[in-house]
Scaffold this motif. Structure first.
Motif, mmCIF file in Angstrom:
data_model
loop_
_atom_site.group_PDB
_atom_site.id
_atom_site.type_symbol
_atom_site.label_atom_id
_atom_site.label_comp_id
_atom_site.label_asym_id
_atom_site.label_seq_id
_atom_site.Cartn_x
_atom_site.Cartn_y
_atom_site.Cartn_z
ATOM 1 N N LEU A 88 -13.517 -5.304 3.274
ATOM 2 C CA LEU A 88 -14.852 -5.274 3.884
ATOM 3 C C LEU A 88 -14.817 -6.060 5.203
ATOM 4 O O LEU A 88 -14.554 -7.263 5.194
ATOM 5 C CB LEU A 88 -15.872 -5.914 2.929
ATOM 6 C CG LEU A 88 -15.998 -5.257 1.544
ATOM 7 C CD1 LEU A 88 -16.833 -6.140 0.603
ATOM 8 C CD2 LEU A 88 -16.627 -3.877 1.671
ATOM 9 N N GLY A 89 -15.055 -5.383 6.307
ATOM 10 C CA GLY A 89 -14.963 -6.044 7.611
ATOM 11 C C GLY A 89 -13.529 -6.450 7.872
ATOM 12 O O GLY A 89 -13.251 -7.591 8.238
ATOM 13 N N CYS A 90 -12.631 -5.471 7.712
ATOM 14 C CA CYS A 90 -11.188 -5.787 7.720
ATOM 15 C C CYS A 90 -10.675 -6.109 9.118
ATOM 16 O O CYS A 90 -9.579 -6.647 9.265
ATOM 17 C CB CYS A 90 -10.395 -4.621 7.136
ATOM 18 S SG CYS A 90 -10.692 -3.100 8.064
ATOM 19 N N GLN A 94 -4.752 -7.135 9.354
ATOM 20 C CA GLN A 94 -3.436 -7.776 9.130
ATOM 21 C C GLN A 94 -3.366 -8.467 7.774
ATOM 22 O O GLN A 94 -2.347 -8.411 7.093
ATOM 23 C CB GLN A 94 -3.127 -8.818 10.235
ATOM 24 C CG GLN A 94 -3.027 -8.253 11.639
ATOM 25 C CD GLN A 94 -4.338 -8.409 12.401
ATOM 26 O OE1 GLN A 94 -5.407 -8.545 11.805
ATOM 27 N NE2 GLN A 94 -4.266 -8.338 13.726
ATOM 28 N N LYS A 95 -4.469 -9.138 7.407
ATOM 29 C CA LYS A 95 -4.438 -9.873 6.126
ATOM 30 C C LYS A 95 -4.349 -8.892 4.969
ATOM 31 O O LYS A 95 -3.549 -9.073 4.040
ATOM 32 C CB LYS A 95 -5.693 -10.741 5.977
ATOM 33 C CG LYS A 95 -5.797 -11.816 7.041
ATOM 34 C CD LYS A 95 -7.029 -12.674 6.848
ATOM 35 C CE LYS A 95 -7.182 -13.672 7.967
ATOM 36 N NZ LYS A 95 -8.238 -13.320 8.925
ATOM 37 N N GLU A 96 -5.182 -7.849 5.025
ATOM 38 C CA GLU A 96 -5.160 -6.871 3.933
ATOM 39 C C GLU A 96 -3.794 -6.211 3.834
ATOM 40 O O GLU A 96 -3.337 -5.871 2.741
ATOM 41 C CB GLU A 96 -6.246 -5.800 4.153
ATOM 42 C CG GLU A 96 -7.655 -6.239 3.797
ATOM 43 C CD GLU A 96 -8.302 -7.097 4.880
ATOM 44 O OE1 GLU A 96 -7.668 -7.335 5.930
ATOM 45 O OE2 GLU A 96 -9.453 -7.528 4.665
ATOM 46 N N CYS A 115 -12.602 -1.028 5.713
ATOM 47 C CA CYS A 115 -13.985 -0.733 6.061
ATOM 48 C C CYS A 115 -14.420 -1.664 7.185
ATOM 49 O O CYS A 115 -14.291 -2.892 7.067
ATOM 50 C CB CYS A 115 -14.810 -0.972 4.788
ATOM 51 S SG CYS A 115 -16.518 -0.728 5.014
ATOM 52 N N ASP A 116 -14.895 -1.089 8.274
ATOM 53 C CA ASP A 116 -15.313 -1.925 9.400
ATOM 54 C C ASP A 116 -16.300 -1.131 10.247
ATOM 55 O O ASP A 116 -16.381 0.095 10.136
ATOM 56 C CB ASP A 116 -14.098 -2.332 10.250
ATOM 57 C CG ASP A 116 -14.348 -3.588 11.061
ATOM 58 O OD1 ASP A 116 -14.030 -4.692 10.578
ATOM 59 O OD2 ASP A 116 -14.901 -3.479 12.183
ATOM 60 N N GLY A 117 -17.023 -1.840 11.113
ATOM 61 C CA GLY A 117 -17.957 -1.167 12.010
ATOM 62 C C GLY A 117 -17.309 -0.761 13.321
ATOM 63 O O GLY A 117 -17.902 -0.029 14.104
HETATM 64 C C1 SAM Z 1 -14.695 -12.260 12.443
HETATM 65 S S1 SAM Z 1 -14.054 -10.624 12.334
HETATM 66 C C2 SAM Z 1 -13.093 -10.726 10.853
HETATM 67 C C3 SAM Z 1 -11.993 -9.684 10.822
HETATM 68 C C4 SAM Z 1 -10.966 -9.816 9.697
HETATM 69 N N1 SAM Z 1 -11.574 -9.687 8.378
HETATM 70 C C5 SAM Z 1 -10.182 -11.087 9.789
HETATM 71 O O1 SAM Z 1 -10.312 -11.938 8.907
HETATM 72 O O2 SAM Z 1 -9.441 -11.235 10.741
HETATM 73 C C6 SAM Z 1 -15.433 -9.729 11.913
HETATM 74 C C7 SAM Z 1 -15.179 -8.238 11.650
HETATM 75 O O3 SAM Z 1 -16.320 -7.705 11.037
HETATM 76 C C8 SAM Z 1 -16.706 -6.501 11.652
HETATM 77 N N2 SAM Z 1 -18.160 -6.444 11.502
HETATM 78 C C9 SAM Z 1 -19.086 -7.308 11.958
HETATM 79 N N3 SAM Z 1 -20.301 -6.936 11.569
HETATM 80 C C10 SAM Z 1 -20.131 -5.810 10.836
HETATM 81 C C11 SAM Z 1 -21.018 -4.942 10.146
HETATM 82 N N4 SAM Z 1 -22.327 -5.154 10.152
HETATM 83 N N5 SAM Z 1 -20.479 -3.897 9.499
HETATM 84 C C12 SAM Z 1 -19.158 -3.648 9.480
HETATM 85 N N6 SAM Z 1 -18.266 -4.429 10.120
HETATM 86 C C13 SAM Z 1 -18.760 -5.492 10.785
HETATM 87 C C14 SAM Z 1 -16.225 -6.585 13.067
HETATM 88 O O4 SAM Z 1 -16.023 -5.300 13.629
HETATM 89 C C15 SAM Z 1 -14.920 -7.374 12.878
HETATM 90 O O5 SAM Z 1 -13.844 -6.529 12.630
#
Ligand code: SAM
Length: 328
Positions: A88-90, A94-96, A115-117
């Motif tokens: 969720l919000g990957c 890299q971690k996954e 899953c990401d936006g």
């Molecule tokens: C701080 S990053 C974390 C990324 C990753 N999980 C990591 O630990 O490196 C936030 C991530 O969440 C996604 N994101 C933020 N708000 C979101 C939303 N409402 N729905 C889906 N993805 C979202 C962004 O596109 C981004 O990839």
């Protein structure tokens, strides 16, 4: 899906009309939802650069080590037959991918739903997964996790097989309102499913001082550069104002916030709607809650989510929590 193509499911929350409506609502409210900061290729590139430079998971070998320990523990609890990893919000994933590589050594039928936006980041996560677990079916989902209320249904449709699920929510909880995030996560977890989540923490015994200590990790050139990519994409000129960082209290926690302060009047047209910003006005771009292990545990418990184990870096700036739904 082959190495030359990727099939992506797009949730309605990321259909263009909904994305544009959300942006206009954000501009009216002077409060931009986090997903708008990662959307374009330029934003994704700048965020990945920022992540490389400042994220403890990239810069602190101890942070990388706590993730590896949490992955080994989660893989240990997962059964051998069928498992599904849902990131969720990957982000770039890299971690996954590391977790997937580990699960692939153990689980007979393994599948993955990143899953990401952000389409740019989602595609990066697909590539990472192909390298880490080449044969594992991958069902990427472009979705606004803040807007969609039907997460569980969508995940069922994407891969209807009954399999134990391991959800990840890395680096996400700081950018969501705490109860909103937990309400959604708690509703997803079925008996037997696991959740790995990570949070940026405030180090030391004095919470407020801990938040001040990590402030320079936000108030820096790379973070301004990333935030300004969104601002200038809107048609705001760089010298119309400046990004300001602050520490504030919200939801019983402290968070670091970033606002664009207009230093002169500026009007914008977005999809035919006019937005007038006056000199001195603020546009909220970003916030990041800082937890402590105790504060994170309290929030999880309040939503009947039990922490099975936790790993905190020696710097006390990052924590990973392995969770499941409470029995009672
Ligand atoms: C701080 S990053 C974390 C990324 C990753 N999980 C990591 O630990 O490196 C936030 C991530 O969440 C996604 N994101 C933020 N708000 C979101 C939303 N409402 N729905 C889906 N993805 C979202 C962004 O596109 C981004 O990839």
């Amino acid at each position: 899906m082959t190495s030359e193509t990727a099939s992506i499911t797009v949730h309605a929350s990321q259909f263009p009309e909904n994305v544009q409506r959300g942006l206009r609502e954000g501009l009216r409210a002077r409060r931009i939802a986090p997903k708008y900061l990662y959307e374009s290729r330029q934003q994704a590139r700048k965020w990945l650069a920022l992540h490389e430079a400042f994220s403890p998971s990239r810069t602190d070998p101890e942070a990388s080590a706590i993730y590896d320990r949490s992955f080994a523990a989660a893989a240990g609890v997962m059964g051998q037959n069928a498992a599904r990893l849902i990131g969720l919000g990957c982000g770039g994933g890299q971690k996954e991918a590391r977790l997937l590589g580990l699960l692939a050594q153990k689980v007979n039928e393994l599948s993955y739903t990143p899953c990401d936006g952000s389409l740019a980041l989602l595609l990066a996560s697909v590539r990472e997964a192909q390298t880490a677990a080449p044969g594992a079916p991958c069902h990427p989902l472009l979705c606004d996790l803040g807007a969609a209320e039907d997460w569980a249904e969508v995940f069922d449709q994407l891969d209807p097989r009954m399999a134990q699920r391991l959800y990840t929510f890395f680096g996400m909880i700081p950018n969501f309102e705490p109860d909103d995030a937990l309400r959604r996560l708690a509703a997803l977890l079925r008996p037997g499913d696991l959740l790995l989540l990570s949070a940026n923490l405030a180090p030391g015994p004095d919470y407020a001082a801990g938040v001040r200590r990590v402030f320079p990790g936000y108030d820096n050139r790379e973070t301004r550069d990333w935030l300004m990519a969104f601002v200038t994409d809107l048609g705001i000129e760089p010298d119309d104002g400046a990004v300001e960082f602050s520490i504030e209290e919200a939801a019983g926690l402290r968070r670091i916030a970033a606002d664009f302060r207009f230093l002169r009047n500026r009007s914008l047209m977005v999809d035919g709607e006019r937005f007038d910003f006056g000199r001195g006005e603020l546009l909220r771009l970003f916030f990041s809650y800082r937890y402590t292990p105790e504060r994170a545990g309290r929030l999880l418990r309040a939503w009947q989510v039990e922490v099975l184990d936790q790993w905190i870096t020696p710097s006390e700036e990052e924590g990973v929590f392995l969770c499941r739904k409470s029995a009672g």
